[in-house]
Motif scaffolding. Structure first.
Motif, PDB file in Angstrom:
ATOM      1  N   SER A 118     -38.153  60.866 -17.535  1.00  0.00           N
ATOM      2  CA  SER A 118     -37.908  60.130 -18.994  1.00  0.00           C
ATOM      3  C   SER A 118     -38.859  58.836 -18.862  1.00  0.00           C
ATOM      4  O   SER A 118     -38.054  57.814 -19.066  1.00  0.00           O
ATOM      5  CB  SER A 118     -36.588  59.802 -19.264  1.00  0.00           C
ATOM      6  N   ASN A 120     -41.824  56.041 -20.164  1.00  0.00           N
ATOM      7  CA  ASN A 120     -41.992  55.705 -21.518  1.00  0.00           C
ATOM      8  C   ASN A 120     -43.455  55.757 -21.880  1.00  0.00           C
ATOM      9  O   ASN A 120     -44.445  55.287 -21.156  1.00  0.00           O
ATOM     10  CB  ASN A 120     -41.554  54.153 -21.431  1.00  0.00           C
ATOM     11  N   TYR A 155     -36.921  63.261 -21.428  1.00  0.00           N
ATOM     12  CA  TYR A 155     -36.820  62.326 -22.602  1.00  0.00           C
ATOM     13  C   TYR A 155     -37.532  61.159 -22.541  1.00  0.00           C
ATOM     14  O   TYR A 155     -37.254  60.038 -22.199  1.00  0.00           O
ATOM     15  CB  TYR A 155     -34.931  62.043 -22.394  1.00  0.00           C
ATOM     16  N   TYR A 325     -27.206  62.731 -16.366  1.00  0.00           N
ATOM     17  CA  TYR A 325     -28.329  62.015 -16.874  1.00  0.00           C
ATOM     18  C   TYR A 325     -28.795  61.166 -15.573  1.00  0.00           C
ATOM     19  O   TYR A 325     -27.845  60.359 -15.280  1.00  0.00           O
ATOM     20  CB  TYR A 325     -28.118  60.936 -18.189  1.00  0.00           C
ATOM     21  N   VAL A 327     -30.486  58.368 -14.516  1.00  0.00           N
ATOM     22  CA  VAL A 327     -30.988  57.045 -15.078  1.00  0.00           C
ATOM     23  C   VAL A 327     -30.492  55.975 -14.339  1.00  0.00           C
ATOM     24  O   VAL A 327     -29.385  55.860 -13.712  1.00  0.00           O
ATOM     25  CB  VAL A 327     -30.680  56.912 -16.579  1.00  0.00           C
ATOM     26  N   GLN A 331     -28.473  50.945 -16.536  1.00  0.00           N
ATOM     27  CA  GLN A 331     -27.852  51.513 -17.816  1.00  0.00           C
ATOM     28  C   GLN A 331     -26.654  52.085 -17.928  1.00  0.00           C
ATOM     29  O   GLN A 331     -26.222  52.852 -18.901  1.00  0.00           O
ATOM     30  CB  GLN A 331     -29.064  52.746 -18.549  1.00  0.00           C
ATOM     31  N   PHE A 335     -24.126  54.029 -20.790  1.00  0.00           N
ATOM     32  CA  PHE A 335     -23.881  55.421 -20.948  1.00  0.00           C
ATOM     33  C   PHE A 335     -22.339  55.527 -21.017  1.00  0.00           C
ATOM     34  O   PHE A 335     -21.722  56.588 -21.626  1.00  0.00           O
ATOM     35  CB  PHE A 335     -24.318  56.400 -19.748  1.00  0.00           C
TER      36      PHE A 335
HETATM   37  N1  ARG Z   1     -37.035  55.960 -21.244  1.00  0.00           N
HETATM   38  C1  ARG Z   1     -35.774  55.326 -20.540  1.00  0.00           C
HETATM   39  C2  ARG Z   1     -36.272  54.241 -19.683  1.00  0.00           C
HETATM   40  O1  ARG Z   1     -37.402  54.351 -19.122  1.00  0.00           O
HETATM   41  C3  ARG Z   1     -35.139  56.054 -19.961  1.00  0.00           C
HETATM   42  C4  ARG Z   1     -34.359  57.436 -20.455  1.00  0.00           C
HETATM   43  C5  ARG Z   1     -33.254  58.065 -19.906  1.00  0.00           C
HETATM   44  N2  ARG Z   1     -32.524  59.269 -20.681  1.00  0.00           N
HETATM   45  C6  ARG Z   1     -31.821  58.900 -21.747  1.00  0.00           C
HETATM   46  N3  ARG Z   1     -31.369  60.014 -22.265  1.00  0.00           N
HETATM   47  N4  ARG Z   1     -31.321  57.993 -22.295  1.00  0.00           N
HETATM   48  O2  ARG Z   1     -35.337  53.263 -19.633  1.00  0.00           O
END
Ligand code: ARG
Length: 558
Positions: A118, A120, A155, A325, A327, A331, A335
């Motif tokens: 995931s 960006n 994602y 997830y 991550v 974060q 969540f």
């Molecule tokens: N794109 C987000 C980042 O770089 C992470 C996404 C993680 N997945 C999710 N379903 N929130 O911080």
């Protein structure tokens, strides 16, 4: 295998279930304390005796052909196994299952959705995203090894106000040639410049917002730019995924949910969960957590809105038994909030929603930040790793065939293993040097061990047979016990979402095998040579399969 058998036998002497005994069994600290230990401390209360006495009495009573000797040491019953039996059953298991060795069916009929990687759009694939990619990929492989079916989702971050800023910056300072040349670097430059300039002149931010609004309204120019940035980024990301050997079932980024959030917001409204707070719409989550922001005062949706839509969509579409997830731990609150909202919405499956957090890769003790341009680009790290591997090959094995493929496997393996050997939750310092050290506790060390095994097999003209060739050497016992633990490690690493358990196990196995290799001449034309080769082969099977589960290749020669 031997642990299960031991637990089974012990049920005759204890008033505990096999599973309970299995949980209690320990690996003795020293090899002269036997092969398996049963601690008696938890029995003391029920039996009203000291652990020492219990251990002593038990060791006098326990007798079985599977055990060579049973002795107590303090409150422990130390069991010495019959090496021949362990050897036979373990090697037979490996030989008959080969790369299927260690597979289990615990997950049969269950589906796990894995959200990982995931990155960006229009930003570099950072070392942080590497962690998600590598850990998520390995977890997927571990789940599959345990019989689960997986749905792997990337994602990508392809929506949000930052695209407005990027478009504004592009309009002012963009250079198509430069973008085509090195898309991500150039887009990052635009993004960084925007932030620098906006510090001086905050009205730039308004321009960014304007552009994002155009994008949301489907304006043609904005949409075209967005798609262009997105496509360029995906080309670069795919290059990395190819190199890492990672694939996804779906690339469903944040933008995928643009038309799926309205329904969620309506549902929240219907259930009277949405509250107004300073113009925004939020779901209150009690005293423990700040409220979850669903709509901004201008009606714009947020990261949490999209994740709510994504989990509801995934439940409906993929009917998961769990959704994980992968991550970063920064974060965690996000969540937790999303999970609480699902719970408030009355979905009883909310416990199936799991955040698998991981720590940071630090640079000089600090977090890396894209905005300040202070990131280490994964692309460059990989290139560097492969080039060092290539140089190593030139020195050690200049006539090697497939040099390039091997250099890739080794360089990438080094980077991957360096990440996976740390427990995911720990922060660790980014060090190109450590990562690329091809000795010590590294991926290349494991790969070397595997390649050494292959050359031994070749030299000794090993031929495969399922039947176990009798071997009476207790030198092999330590390695054999490790091989026998492999299925347990595979199960536990999956259950705990912890590939580092497997990484550490492989290091132990390789070290133990290498000391065997130095102590015993494997190819000596004696009557044990074939048995030793078979044993060596079995170690190779486990090493290769273990590396595969970490997402790392095992070249036959290097
Ligand atoms: N794109 C987000 C980042 O770089 C992470 C996404 C993680 N997945 C999710 N379903 N929130 O911080």
């Amino acid at each position: 295998m031997y642990l299960e058998n031991t637990a089974e036998i012990l049920t005759q002497y204890l008033s505990l279930e096999k599973e309970q005994i299995l949980q209690l069994l320990e690996r003795p600290k020293y090899t002269n304390y036997g092969d398996v230990s049963f601690p008696c401390f938890t029995l003391a209360k029920e039996l009203r005796k000291s652990p020492l006495i219990i251990a002593k009495e038990l060791s006098e009573r326990i007798q079985h052909p599977y055990f060579r000797e049973v002795r107590n040491e303090g409150g422990y019953v130390n069991i010495y196994l019959q090496p021949g039996l362990i050897y036979n059953e373990t090697i037979l298991d490996v030989m008959s299952k080969q790369e299927k060795y260690g597979s289990s069916t615990v997950g049969e009929g269950k589906t796990v959705v894995i959200d990982f990687s995931s990155p960006n759009i229009a930003k570099p694939f950072s070392m942080g995203h590497l962690r998600s990619t590598v850990i998520g990929n390995s977890l997927g492989l571990l789940y599959e090894k345990n019989g689960y079916s997986t749905t792997k989702i990337n994602y990508i971050g392809d929506w949000g106000t930052q695209f407005g800023k990027l478009m504004a910056a592009y309009e002012w300072w963009g250079n198509d040639e430069a973008i085509k040349e090195d898309p991500i670097r150039e887009l990052l430059r635009l993004y960084v410049d925007f932030h620098e300039e906006a510090k001086e002149d905050p009205t730039l931010n308004d321009k960014g917002r304007e552009w994002f609004k155009r994008l949301e309204d489907g304006d043609e120019k904005a949409s075209k730019l967005w798609k262009w940035f997105r496509d360029l980024s995906l080309v670069e990301f795919n290059r990395i995924y190819d190199l890492l050997g990672v694939s996804f079932d779906y690339i469903q980024g944040e933008s995928f949910y643009n038309d799926k959030m309205g329904k969620v917001v309506d549902e929240l409204k219907e259930q009277k969960l949405l509250e107004e707070s300073e113009g925004a719409h939020v779901v209150s989550l009690g005293d423990e957590m700040p409220p979850c922001l669903i709509l901004k005062s201008d009606g714009a949706t947020l990261y949490a809105t999209r994740d709510l839509a994504s989990v509801l969509y995934r439940k409906k579409e993929y009917k998961f038994d769990s959704a994980i997830y992968v991550v970063g731990q920064e974060q965690t609150l996000h969540f937790k909030q999303v999970k609480s909202v699902i719970k408030k919405m009355g979905y009883d499956w909310c416990e199936q929603f799991l955040h698998i957090p991981f720590g940071l890769i630090l640079k000089d003790g600090k977090k890396m930040s894209t905005r300040k341009g202070k990131v280490v680009l994964l692309n460059e790290v990989l290139k560097e790793a492969i080039s060092i591997a290539r140089k190593n090959i030139e020195v050690k094995n200049p006539t090697l065939m497939n040099k390039e493929v091997t250099a890739e496997q080794v360089g990438v393996g080094a980077v991957l293993f360096h990440d996976l050997k740390h427990h995911r939750i720990h922060d660790f310092e980014f060090s190109l040097e450590d990562m690329l050290a091809f000795e010590g506790e590294t991926g290349p060390y494991l790969q070397y061990t595997f390649a050494r095994i292959q050359s031994l097999l070749e030299k000794g003209k090993f031929t495969f047979s399922k039947e176990v060739i009798p071997s009476d050497e207790s030198d092999q016992l330590e390695v054999t016990k490790l091989i026998a633990r492999f299925p347990l490690i595979v199960e536990k690493a999956c259950e705990d979402h912890d590939p580092s358990l497997l990484a550490r196990f492989l290091l132990d196995l390789a070290k133990e095998f290498n000391s065997y290799y130095h102590a015993v001449k494997i190819i000596d034309q004696s009557s044990f040579q074939t048995a030793r080769l078979q044993f060596t082969y079995a170690v190779g099977v486990v090493l290769k399969e273990g590396l595969r589960l970490l997402g790392i290749g095992a070249p036959k020669r290097m």
